[in-house]
Write an enzyme that holds these catalytic residues in place. Sequence first.
Site, PDB file in Angstrom:
ATOM      1  N   ASP A   1       0.836  -1.193   0.000  1.00 42.39           N
ATOM      2  CA  ASP A   1       0.000   0.000   0.000  1.00 42.39           C
ATOM      3  C   ASP A   1       0.874   1.247   0.000  1.00 42.39           C
ATOM      4  O   ASP A   1       2.022   1.213   0.462  1.00 42.39           O
ATOM      5  CB  ASP A   1      -0.898   0.021   1.239  1.00 42.39           C
TER       6      ASP A   1
ATOM      7  N   TYR B   1       5.327  -9.218   7.896  1.00 44.02           N
ATOM      8  CA  TYR B   1       5.072  -7.794   8.079  1.00 44.02           C
ATOM      9  C   TYR B   1       5.124  -7.424   9.557  1.00 44.02           C
ATOM     10  O   TYR B   1       4.869  -8.252  10.437  1.00 44.02           O
ATOM     11  CB  TYR B   1       3.677  -7.417   7.554  1.00 44.02           C
TER      12      TYR B   1
ATOM     13  N   ASP C   1      -7.337   2.156   7.312  1.00 45.24           N
ATOM     14  CA  ASP C   1      -6.009   2.739   7.498  1.00 45.24           C
ATOM     15  C   ASP C   1      -6.166   4.261   7.505  1.00 45.24           C
ATOM     16  O   ASP C   1      -7.287   4.777   7.624  1.00 45.24           O
ATOM     17  CB  ASP C   1      -5.020   2.264   6.427  1.00 45.24           C
TER      18      ASP C   1
ATOM     19  N   ARG D   1      -4.419  -4.893   6.783  1.00 44.27           N
ATOM     20  CA  ARG D   1      -5.492  -4.043   7.325  1.00 44.27           C
ATOM     21  C   ARG D   1      -6.658  -4.887   7.825  1.00 44.27           C
ATOM     22  O   ARG D   1      -7.271  -4.577   8.854  1.00 44.27           O
ATOM     23  CB  ARG D   1      -5.987  -3.080   6.237  1.00 44.27           C
TER      24      ARG D   1
END
Length: 245
Positions: A98, A126, A140, A232
Amino acid sequence: NGSLIFHVNFTSKRSKHTATPQSSAKLQGILYRPRLGYAHPIRSLQSYEYLVFCCVIDADMFGIINLGKPAGPTSRDCVNHIQRIVRPVKVGHAGTLDPIASGVLLILVGQASRLTDYVHNLDKEYIGTFQLGVMSPSADTETEVTIVPDAPVPTLEDLVKNLSLFRGTISQTPPIYSALRIDGKRAYDLARAGETPVIPSRQVTISELEIVSYVYPRLVLRIACSTGTYIRSIGRDTVSYTHLT
């Protein structure tokens, strides 16, 4: 040896983000010339507004660039920069980050682009930072964040217990602000137009999910997962009223 030097200015058309010493992308990798039988390393030199790196351009180029994408540019912005430099050599990338995310973006150059599907299907890892007690349409900070009145404040024990339900193979629904195509259109385009696209759930595998730190409202998770996993969505689903920062 035929090397060329290029100046790369990582400026995102979307965010008008210009690289600085603190946020510049970093290029590392190997370009292999099969006919000549040697590998030529890419050596990067970071400057205030641009990066300088060396590479060899020919039809036999076989390159894997380990690009450290900064927050700001899209993954496509980064790929396009490389594509313009090595054109007409083909360029692909394994996975998408992203715009607000920073981290490794693997760019495959020349004959290495044939490995795109293989590399893309490898597991990823991540570190995600989430803010509890708030929510946003995109899960987000890309869309407006609102405070949720009287949001519950989970204890560390609550979080540990809840996260255990999301390890292994799970069903996950991607956010409506995503690059997935719904009837030929990007989901985020439909969402920005005021529509609420219906995105089907899909199976993903979370092999590792652990708390790095937690001081309310800030929660940091380490996640090792299969391709196609939306970080997310992990924050949205495992802890109500959160968004990824």
